[in-house]
Motif scaffolding. Structure first.
Motif, PDB file in Angstrom:
ATOM      1  N   LEU A 214      65.561  31.135  68.341  1.00  0.00           N
ATOM      2  CA  LEU A 214      66.021  32.473  67.971  1.00  0.00           C
ATOM      3  C   LEU A 214      66.397  32.527  66.494  1.00  0.00           C
ATOM      4  O   LEU A 214      66.869  31.536  65.923  1.00  0.00           O
ATOM      5  N   GLN A 218      66.778  38.839  64.714  1.00  0.00           N
ATOM      6  CA  GLN A 218      66.260  39.384  65.966  1.00  0.00           C
ATOM      7  C   GLN A 218      67.328  40.143  66.763  1.00  0.00           C
ATOM      8  O   GLN A 218      68.517  39.837  66.674  1.00  0.00           O
ATOM      9  N   ALA A 236      72.393  33.822  71.949  1.00  0.00           N
ATOM     10  CA  ALA A 236      71.873  34.653  70.866  1.00  0.00           C
ATOM     11  C   ALA A 236      72.955  34.955  69.837  1.00  0.00           C
ATOM     12  O   ALA A 236      72.713  34.907  68.625  1.00  0.00           O
ATOM     13  N   CYS A 241      72.287  36.490  66.182  1.00  0.00           N
ATOM     14  CA  CYS A 241      71.438  37.630  66.561  1.00  0.00           C
ATOM     15  C   CYS A 241      72.287  38.824  66.995  1.00  0.00           C
ATOM     16  O   CYS A 241      73.383  38.665  67.541  1.00  0.00           O
TER      17      CYS A 241
END
Length: 266
Positions: A214, A218, A236, A241
């Motif tokens: 990741l 994003q 995440a 993220c």
């Protein structure tokens, strides 16, 4: 609770089991907000009785229709009289509208609900590249909806590659110019990362994708509503993220379902 009278319109939700559903609360709240004289009630239906139940719905003159959830989404489609081409290609439906003559019209709003939830949260979709983990029921609907919403590219990753390829081919049959490919567990290089599997529902579930890949740029999205913070979303966040949990998908679907069923402010 609102007063139910002889003029109140009915909406049902078909499921097995049914104790866990949250749609009645959300839909009845929506009906109250828009001032519509209607009520959504749970209708616990076993798979063996689904055909008889659905056929009986044709005779309920004050029924707007039913919402359909696990495990009936696939089976209900064949029991209806009409559905959009996209719904038939998805192979499942989650809302059935009863027409005045008793005909039943089906649609699948899982994907459109997910897209509306993103848009309502101020998230851009058009022109973005999307990574989709999963190729099951919800993933099918979301894949079609993301392409319809204008993503620049869709990558489908599934444990069984053949299922991802099958979804790709069905999307391409409706949207031949779409850029769709089969991917791996690596979600890097995409703007949107979507988990459309059930992994994350239970504590100890494996992650649906390789979170080590990741990237902070994003947006990582879930369709799971409980728990609100899945292991994927926590991973995440640890990678920097932005995240989008499952709740907006249901909120987006409620409005779409009401529109499809013909609910209007009185």
């Amino acid at each position: 609770m609102k007063e139910i009278t002889g003029t109140t319109k009915l909406i049902g939700i078909l499921a097995d089991p049914i104790h866990h559903v949250k749609t009645p609360q959300r839909m009845n709240e929506h009906l109250s907000t828009v001032g519509y004289d209607g009520v959504l009630v749970p209708m616990h239906t076993k798979p063996a009785h689904l055909a008889a139940t659905v056929n009986g719905l044709r005779n309920l003159e004050n029924l707007l229709g039913v919402i359909v959830t696990v495990p009936h989404k696939t089976a209900v489609l064949a029991l209806c009289d009409d559905a959009s081409e996209a719904t038939r290609l998805i192979g499942a439906a989650n809302v059935v509208r009863r027409e005045a003559d008793g005909r039943l019209v089906a649609t699948m709003l899982d994907g459109e609900g997910f897209v509306r939830g993103l848009k309502d949260a101020g998230r851009a979709i058009k022109g973005k590249s999307a990574y989709l983990a999963g190729a099951g029921g919800a993933a099918n609907a979301i894949g079609f909806a993301l392409v319809q919403a204008g993503v620049s590219q869709l990558t489908i990753a599934n444990r069984t590659t053949a299922r991802a390829q099958d979804l790709l081919e069905r999307i391409k049959s409706l949207y031949p110019d779409a850029v769709v490919r089969v991917g791996t567990a690596d979600p890097s290089g995409h703007d949107l990362v979507v988990n459309a599997t059930s992994l994350g529902l239970a504590e100890g579930d494996p992650l649906p994708l390789d979170t080590s890949k990741l990237e902070p740029t994003q947006l990582v999205c879930e369709i799971i509503m409980q728990p609100a913070d899945t292991a994927l979303l926590k991973a995440a966040q640890a990678k920097g993220c932005a995240i989008h949990n499952g709740a907006p998908m249901l909120a987006g679907q409620i409005a779409l379902m009401a529109e499809f069923l013909g609910v209007d402010a009185e």
